[in-house]
Structure formats: C-alpha cells, structure tokens
Design a protein around this motif. Structure first.
Motif, PDB file in Angstrom:
ATOM      1  N   ARG A   6       2.507   1.694  -3.472  1.00  0.00           N
ATOM      2  CA  ARG A   6       1.565   2.068  -4.529  1.00  0.00           C
ATOM      3  C   ARG A   6       1.053   3.506  -4.390  1.00  0.00           C
ATOM      4  O   ARG A   6       0.560   4.072  -5.353  1.00  0.00           O
ATOM      5  N   THR A   7       1.148   4.060  -3.193  1.00  0.00           N
ATOM      6  CA  THR A   7       0.572   5.402  -2.998  1.00  0.00           C
ATOM      7  C   THR A   7       1.619   6.471  -2.694  1.00  0.00           C
ATOM      8  O   THR A   7       1.291   7.648  -2.625  1.00  0.00           O
TER       9      THR A   7
ATOM     10  N   GLY B 295       0.836  -1.204   0.000  1.00  0.00           N
ATOM     11  CA  GLY B 295       0.000   0.000   0.000  1.00  0.00           C
ATOM     12  C   GLY B 295       0.865   1.245   0.000  1.00  0.00           C
ATOM     13  O   GLY B 295       0.595   2.219  -0.710  1.00  0.00           O
TER      14      GLY B 295
ATOM     15  N   LYS C  58      -2.174  16.673  -0.617  1.00  0.00           N
ATOM     16  CA  LYS C  58      -2.664  15.341  -0.229  1.00  0.00           C
ATOM     17  C   LYS C  58      -3.161  14.677  -1.506  1.00  0.00           C
ATOM     18  O   LYS C  58      -4.001  15.241  -2.215  1.00  0.00           O
ATOM     19  N   TYR C  59      -2.609  13.537  -1.818  1.00  0.00           N
ATOM     20  CA  TYR C  59      -3.027  12.842  -3.043  1.00  0.00           C
ATOM     21  C   TYR C  59      -4.261  11.999  -2.759  1.00  0.00           C
ATOM     22  O   TYR C  59      -4.322  11.316  -1.735  1.00  0.00           O
ATOM     23  N   ALA C  60      -5.205  12.084  -3.662  1.00  0.00           N
ATOM     24  CA  ALA C  60      -6.490  11.416  -3.447  1.00  0.00           C
ATOM     25  C   ALA C  60      -6.441   9.943  -3.832  1.00  0.00           C
ATOM     26  O   ALA C  60      -7.283   9.157  -3.407  1.00  0.00           O
ATOM     27  N   ARG C  61      -5.472   9.581  -4.644  1.00  0.00           N
ATOM     28  CA  ARG C  61      -5.427   8.181  -5.117  1.00  0.00           C
ATOM     29  C   ARG C  61      -3.997   7.789  -5.494  1.00  0.00           C
ATOM     30  O   ARG C  61      -3.167   8.656  -5.769  1.00  0.00           O
ATOM     31  N   GLY C  62      -3.777   6.484  -5.506  1.00  0.00           N
ATOM     32  CA  GLY C  62      -2.524   5.956  -6.059  1.00  0.00           C
ATOM     33  C   GLY C  62      -2.779   5.583  -7.509  1.00  0.00           C
ATOM     34  O   GLY C  62      -3.852   5.082  -7.832  1.00  0.00           O
ATOM     35  N   VAL C  63      -1.824   5.833  -8.367  1.00  0.00           N
ATOM     36  CA  VAL C  63      -2.013   5.494  -9.782  1.00  0.00           C
ATOM     37  C   VAL C  63      -1.423   4.103 -10.034  1.00  0.00           C
ATOM     38  O   VAL C  63      -0.616   3.621  -9.244  1.00  0.00           O
ATOM     39  N   LYS C  64      -1.831   3.495 -11.110  1.00  0.00           N
ATOM     40  CA  LYS C  64      -1.333   2.140 -11.398  1.00  0.00           C
ATOM     41  C   LYS C  64      -0.201   2.209 -12.402  1.00  0.00           C
ATOM     42  O   LYS C  64      -0.400   2.665 -13.529  1.00  0.00           O
TER      43      LYS C  64
ATOM     44  N   ARG D 197       4.418   9.294  -3.075  1.00  0.00           N
ATOM     45  CA  ARG D 197       4.613  10.274  -4.148  1.00  0.00           C
ATOM     46  C   ARG D 197       5.797  11.150  -3.826  1.00  0.00           C
ATOM     47  O   ARG D 197       6.150  11.344  -2.661  1.00  0.00           O
TER      48      ARG D 197
END
Ligand SMILES: Cc1cc2nc3c(=O)[nH]c(=O)nc-3n(C[C@H](O)[C@H](O)[C@H](O)COP(=O)(O)O)c2cc1C
Length: 274
Positions: free
Chosen positions: A86-87, A83, A258-264, A89
């Motif tokens: 993947r998230t 986790g 604050k990042y709202a999501r992790g990208v793939k 940054r």
C-alpha cells in the motif's frame, strides 16, 4: 541423474510425503523407501528435500543440513506485506550515493529463489550497481542510439528528443537519474524454458520487494524495453545480451524522496468472486 535423489534409509520413515509432493510424479514409493523412478520428469524443484519431516532426503548434493529451517526464516505477516504494497512507490529522484554493494549482492543471491515456470531457472541478473557503471551505460546507450539514428530508419520523437536531452545532461527521462539498474533476462532458448516473460517479470517484482525492504528505492524501467524495440542491437552492444532475449529492467538507488502517505487505489482493480 539417477543419483540426484538420495535417501538416508536410517532416517526415512516411509511417510510418502516426498512422493505425494512431487508435482511431475518422478518419485515412487517402493518397499525399501522412495526412489527416483522417472528422472526425465524431475524438474529439480527440491520439494522432496524441503518436505521430508525426517531430514532423510538429499537432492543434487544438497543435504537437509544445508537448508534453511523454516522456523528460522522470518516471513512478513499480512500486516507487513500489505503495508508494503500500500505504501510502495516508484522512485524517480535518487540520492547521489550508491546503494550498498553487499546488500545488493545479498538481494541478488536471494533473487535466485524467484519461481520460474517448470523450475527452468534460466535467468540472468545483469546489475549495474553504481553511479559510475550507470553513467558508463548511459554513455553507451546514447552512442548506440546515435549510431542507429545515422542508419536508414528515423527515430521516433519520443526517443530522439529525450536521447538528445540525456546527451546534453538536461534530463534523464529514461533512467530517472538512478544510480543503479538491474536487467533481468531469460535464456528462452534453453531446454525447459516455458514462461520466459513471466519469469523475468516475477524476478523484477521480487527485486522491487527485497530492495525496498533494504531501503533501496526502485522504479520499473519500461523505457528500456521500448527503446530496445526501436534499436534491436541496443542491449547486445551495451550489455552483451542476446538481442531477442526477453528482459525487463529495474532502476534503483537510495531514495531522494520520502512519501508522507500511501494513497488508496483499491477500487481501481475490479474484484470478482465467482
Ligand atoms: C511494467 C512497468 C513499466 C514502467 N515503466 C516506467 C518507466 O519507464 N519510467 C517510469 O518513470 N515509471 C515507470 N513505471 C512506473 C509506473 O508509472 C508506476 O508504477 C505508476 O505510475 C504507479 O506509481 P507507483 O509505482 O508509485 O505506485 C512502470 C511501471 C510498470 C509496472
């Protein structure tokens, strides 16, 4: 050196695990228990102390009672570690407040456990912990570049223009407005150092992990290395580091984003099982 490895004969069960786990075969099992047979081979990794189930081994003055019981050390499971990866940054906008000093000290102390080739452990962690120290460094950085610019060699545009913008307070491309920076350097001339660049990069990666776990955001500072290559006296003048010492730098501070999501991005790396 012979006394560096001490065995408590009353506790030792002669299981031989310390001898088996010694990567360079410095230990030998004798009739009365394990002994340090080849001290020159010992790389002081302390596997013998860590592996002994009976708590019979002391190494370099460190006793089993001084160690961390494995069951008490919380280790992230795969879900948490994955986790995070993947998230995570790179942060390029930092809040004005400094990162907590005590937390930084704790992280830097733990960072000494980062692995180094042949356990050489010849790293230096030079930390600029606050906006005040970073701003002082920025000023010294600009001065060093300007002194260099006044010499015989022209500065490349990618360096000259951002340096001017930093001096004018317009934009901080190099350090992203960070309130802190960690420079990890290796004394690659010290005996036993075989992998200085790798040692530095691994410590930086572990700093990123630990800092992020503590809510401190980070960004790899490749620019500092690029500038050092153009201005070889830079880190000697600003931080007192040897001019050809292998190093890498991590920017850090409290996050302003604050990042709202992790990208793939899984598919970007080719995975091959053979
Ligand atoms: C070795 C290395 C050097 C980097 N240098 C810089 C840098 O100087 N400035 C910067 O803003 N980002 C730098 N980055 C961050 C990368 O641009 C970033 O990791 C990449 O764009 C992916 O974004 P992410 O880290 O948010 O996943 C560097 C990353 C690495 C691994």
């Amino acid at each position: 050196m012979p006394d560096i490895f001490k065995v408590d004969g009353a506790k030792c069960v002669k299981c031989g695990l310390c001898v088996q786990d010694c990567a360079f075969r410095a230990l030998r099992m004798e009739s009365d228990g394990p002994r340090m047979a080849f001290p020159d081979k010992c790389m002081k990794c302390q596997h013998c102390l860590a592996v002994c189930p009976a708590g019979a081994v002391a190494f370099d003055g460190r006793r089993p009672e001084d160690c961390i019981p494995v069951r008490d050390a919380p280790v992230p499971g795969l879900d948490e570690a994955e986790g995070w990866l993947r998230t995570r940054r790179s942060m390029r906008r930092f809040a004005p407040q400094d990162a907590d000093r005590a937390t930084l000290e704790r992280i830097l102390s733990a960072l000494g456990n980062s692995p180094t080739g042949c356990n050489a452990r010849s790293l230096t962690f030079t930390c600029l912990p606050s906006r005040e120290s970073m701003d002082r460094f920025r000023r010294d950085f600009i001065s060093a570049i300007e002194r260099h610019r006044d010499g015989p060699k022209l500065l490349p545009r990618w360096l000259a223009i951002p340096a001017l913008r930093l001096r004018k307070g317009e934009e901080d491309v190099f350090f992203r407005g960070a309130t802190g920076m960690l420079v990890v350097s290796s004394d690659d001339k010290a005996p036993g150092v075989t992998t200085p660049r790798e040692d530095v990069t691994i410590a930086c990666a572990h700093f990123e992990l630990l800092a992020n776990a503590a809510g401190i955001a980070t960004c790899w500072c490749g620019f500092l290395r690029m500038v050092q290559q153009e201005v070889p006296e830079l880190l000697e003048e600003t931080l007192g580091l040897r001019r050809d010492a292998p190093f890498y730098a991590m920017l850090f501070g409290l996050p302003a984003v604050k990042y709202a999501r992790g990208v793939k991005r899984d598919s970007y790396a080719r995975v091959e099982f053979r």
